[in-house]
Design a protein around this motif. Sequence first.
Motif, PDB file in Angstrom:
ATOM      1  N   GLN A 145       0.829  -1.198   0.000  1.00 51.59           N
ATOM      2  CA  GLN A 145       0.000   0.000   0.000  1.00 51.59           C
ATOM      3  C   GLN A 145       0.868   1.254   0.000  1.00 51.59           C
ATOM      4  N   THR A 146       1.927   1.247   0.810  1.00 52.34           N
ATOM      5  CA  THR A 146       2.821   2.399   0.884  1.00 52.34           C
ATOM      6  C   THR A 146       3.502   2.652  -0.456  1.00 52.34           C
ATOM      7  N   LYS A 147       3.942   1.587  -1.114  1.00 48.63           N
ATOM      8  CA  LYS A 147       4.581   1.738  -2.430  1.00 48.63           C
ATOM      9  C   LYS A 147       3.597   2.281  -3.457  1.00 48.63           C
ATOM     10  N   THR A 168       1.088   4.209  -2.814  1.00 49.61           N
ATOM     11  CA  THR A 168       0.894   5.624  -2.481  1.00 49.61           C
ATOM     12  C   THR A 168       2.038   6.465  -3.018  1.00 49.61           C
ATOM     13  N   LYS A 169       3.270   5.945  -2.914  1.00 53.90           N
ATOM     14  CA  LYS A 169       4.431   6.655  -3.452  1.00 53.90           C
ATOM     15  C   LYS A 169       4.320   6.797  -4.968  1.00 53.90           C
ATOM     16  N   GLN A 223      -1.556   8.894  10.751  1.00 49.54           N
ATOM     17  CA  GLN A 223      -1.053   7.813   9.915  1.00 49.54           C
ATOM     18  C   GLN A 223      -1.358   8.068   8.447  1.00 49.54           C
ATOM     19  N   GLN A 224      -2.595   8.506   8.158  1.00 49.42           N
ATOM     20  CA  GLN A 224      -2.975   8.765   6.777  1.00 49.42           C
ATOM     21  C   GLN A 224      -2.289  10.009   6.231  1.00 49.42           C
ATOM     22  N   MET A 230       1.089   8.978   5.245  1.00 49.80           N
ATOM     23  CA  MET A 230       0.982   8.132   4.065  1.00 49.80           C
ATOM     24  C   MET A 230       0.719   8.948   2.803  1.00 49.80           C
ATOM     25  N   THR A 258       5.332   3.514   8.362  1.00 55.43           N
ATOM     26  CA  THR A 258       5.257   4.450   7.239  1.00 55.43           C
ATOM     27  C   THR A 258       6.403   5.448   7.292  1.00 55.43           C
ATOM     28  N   LYS A 263       8.971   5.977   4.357  1.00 55.29           N
ATOM     29  CA  LYS A 263       8.924   7.262   3.661  1.00 55.29           C
ATOM     30  C   LYS A 263       9.748   8.336   4.357  1.00 55.29           C
TER      31      LYS A 263
END
Length: 258
Positions: A81-83, A85-86, A185-186, A189, A236, A240
């Motif tokens: 999910q983090t990737k 978002t990036k 957190q969001q 993110m 996160t 990031k």
Amino acid sequence: MKKRIWLLMGLVGLVVLLTGCTEINQPITKESEGFWNEYIVYPLSWLITYFATLLGNDYGLSIIIVTLLIRFAILPLMIKQTKNTKAMQALQPEMKALREKYSSKDQKTQQKLQQETMGLFQKHGVNPLAGCFPLLVQMPILIGFFHAITRTREIAEHNFLWFDLGDKDPYFILPVVAGITTFIQQKIMMAGMENNPQMTMMLYIMPVMIVVFAFNFPSALSLYWVVGNLFMIAQTYFIKGPELRKAAATGTAGGTKK
């Protein structure tokens, strides 16, 4: 896009409502039948009880340990999910150019904008709704926690810090903290994606939903969510962190120049 997000949130709410209304007054035991009881509720009840026994019947600490174990188990999904978002962040300049190109608000132009935007996502292998998938995975776990707590007498009747695990937080501290940590957190993110209206909408909708749920459910669920959020914030930031520090340094430098 907005319709899809609202539909997804509606489905999540429906799952919570329907699942939460079944067998809620029946104690959970090893003999409980059904997929939901055998593979979700009872294993969670057993895990919490097992670690509580090791910790001198401290069910609060046990819930924290089980929460961390669950977070480590779904860590690959959260990293994905983090990737994603990036990747969404990297597409922001092109998305901004599309919004400027199709700035007219008439229906035909907006449909064209949506088509080109989705084409851009497909070209780069980005899923704009990927941020919702971890929520869909966590909802059955959250509901399973609810059943495990309320249907296991030893857990429901245990107190931890200032609250009873099976009752609402009398001071509403945990629900508020759950909402705040969800927002933080969001926010981390979504850093760099502030110009995305859909993501911005989710940034504010999710914390409100969590607070509303937490106000009406046992404190143990809020404890689970707070611990999970703190884990996610650390995760996160670890992933990031270089980007966030670079963005903060750039902003500071810009302010100095002014």
